[in-house]
Design an enzyme around this catalytic site. Structure first.
Site: not given
Ligand SMILES: [Zn+2]
Length: 428
Positions: A55, A57-58, A229, A275, A302
């Protein structure tokens, strides 16, 4: 190029040398020698299988000001990762074979970790109709994990159909469990503190309701479900119940949910807005125990980089999310190893072996053994590092650990026998 790693401790056990040749581990043993091999002095360092993140985010394509595949890959390598799953909430959304192949190629070009694209479950993450799941699975990116992360697939009929489709692809739906009708305007964990701080609450029930529904659906369909998550004690109980019934469900917990609580919101510093939100001490304890006993399968970062203008504002306006890749292992060491809940073999299992199995990744999450691909990291457990956001490789600065001292440091990372990190620095 071959490398001879001298004196490291595989999984924290007895010191041994590791010889790497042609991308593989050629031998592990005492007093190995090899002419021409570059020697890496690793006395006192723990050797672990390269970490795998389910998990990340790029942000590329679309928000290259916050992160790129290359800068995120560098952060990952510095954190000891050899593979990361790149979430689909880019712009454009990774909901077609074209976009997932673009992300996959950018990862190949950066060459620091294997970037494994996650495909969106629904077109545009809109939750209305299924994306081209089969085309993404058949693409060069070989997508096996599908997620609308950032959004919940809240329509139960659509979720059921997604589970049926991915079953045929040997894939998995990774659900961001959040009943959206229960979190309208939510800013932090709903409890005494949110009431006192005057911030709208995100109730634990909003996560637990979706997990309860989805494990029933996954059981009914006979498909694999992965829960992103997990953040509440109740979610851990539901997962334990579902696994006992034989449901094919796996789950991840983030480093920040293992260490930080909603008390962080007292500062009104939006770096702590995330979140699902940071929860209570009791939740943190339940998450640690769930990870220790295997109810929670994996740690996933995350990692959520945000540009300054999106993050450094009033709490209510700030985007949720925090950096995670570079400090993940140190946080797990503090929360799980130093507390006696996991040993080093357990860390490798939750951060490498199981995430690779969930993502159906070949060549990752393998044991440190002769013949296996040389994906590994060397970690110095004796040092302590104070986190300086300005020194991070990520393009963003939203680390919740700024100024905090954490245990240990990744000294080297090898991807298929090639160092991506040496002496604690990225090689490029
Ligand atoms: Zn999410």
């Amino acid at each position: 190029m071959s490398y001879l790693i001298k004196g490291s401790q595989p999984y924290g056990g007895d010191a041994a040398d590791i010889l790497i040749k042609d991308g593989r581990i050629a031998a592990i043993g005492d007093s190995l020698s090899s002419t021409g091999a570059e020697v890496v002095d690793a006395a006192g360092l723990i050797a672990l299988s390269g970490l795998v993140d389910l998990h990340t985010h790029l942000r590329e394509p679309g928000r290259e000001d916050a992160e790129t595949v290359e800068t995120g890959s560098r952060a990952a390598a510095l954190g000891g990762f050899t593979a990361v799953h790149a979430m689909a909430n880019t712009d454009p959304v990774a909901d077609t074979a074209g976009v997932v192949e673009q992300v996959w190629r950018l990862g190949q070009e950066a060459g620091l970790v294997d970037v494994v694209p996650v495909g969106a479950v629904t077109v545009g993450l809109a939750g209305e109709r299924l994306a081209e799941l089969g085309a993404m699975a058949d693409s060069a990116a070989r997508v096996r994990v599908f997620s609308d992360d950032g959004h919940c697939v809240s329509d139960p009929a659509l979720m059921r159909r997604a589970l049926e489709y991915v079953k045929a692809l040997d894939g998995v739906v990774a659900q961001h469990a959040e009943e959206p009708r229960l979190t309208v305007g939510a800013q932090m964990h709903e409890g005494d503190r949110s009431a006192r701080l005057g911030l709208a609450g995100w109730p634990a029930a909003a996560e637990e309701a979706i997990i309860a529904r989805d494990v029933l659906l996954a059981g009914h369909v006979g498909a694999r479900l992965h829960v992103c998550h997990v953040s509440t004690a109740g979610s851990v109980e539901l997962l334990r119940w579902a696994k006992a019934r034989g449901v094919q469900v796996t789950a991840e917990v983030t480093p920040h949910h293992l260490l930080l609580t909603d008390a962080c919101a007292e500062s009104y510093d939006p770096v702590f807005k995330v979140n699902p939100p940071l929860r209570t001490d009791d939740d943190v304890q339940a998450l640690r125990l769930g990870l220790a006993d295997g109810t929670i399968d994996a740690v996933a970062t995350d990692h959520a980089p945000h540009a300054v203008e999106d993050k450094e504002s009033e709490w209510a306006q700030a985007r949720p999310g925090m950096l995670g890749l570079e400090q993940a292992l140190s946080v797990v060491v503090e929360a799980m190893v130093e507390t006696g809940l996991l040993d080093w073999q357990g860390v490798a299992d939750r951060m490498s072996v199981r995430p690779a199995v969930i993502g159906r990744l070949e060549g990752h999450g393998r044991p440190l053994a002769p013949g296996e691909p040389a994906n590994l990291l060397l970690f110095d457990p004796a040092t302590r590092v104070t986190v300086d956001p300005a020194a991070l490789a990520s393009r963003s600065r939203n680390s919740p650990y700024a100024g905090r001292e954490l245990p240990g440091r990744v000294i080297a990372t090898f991807l298929r026998g090639v160092p991506t990190v040496l002496d604690g620095k990225a090689v490029r």
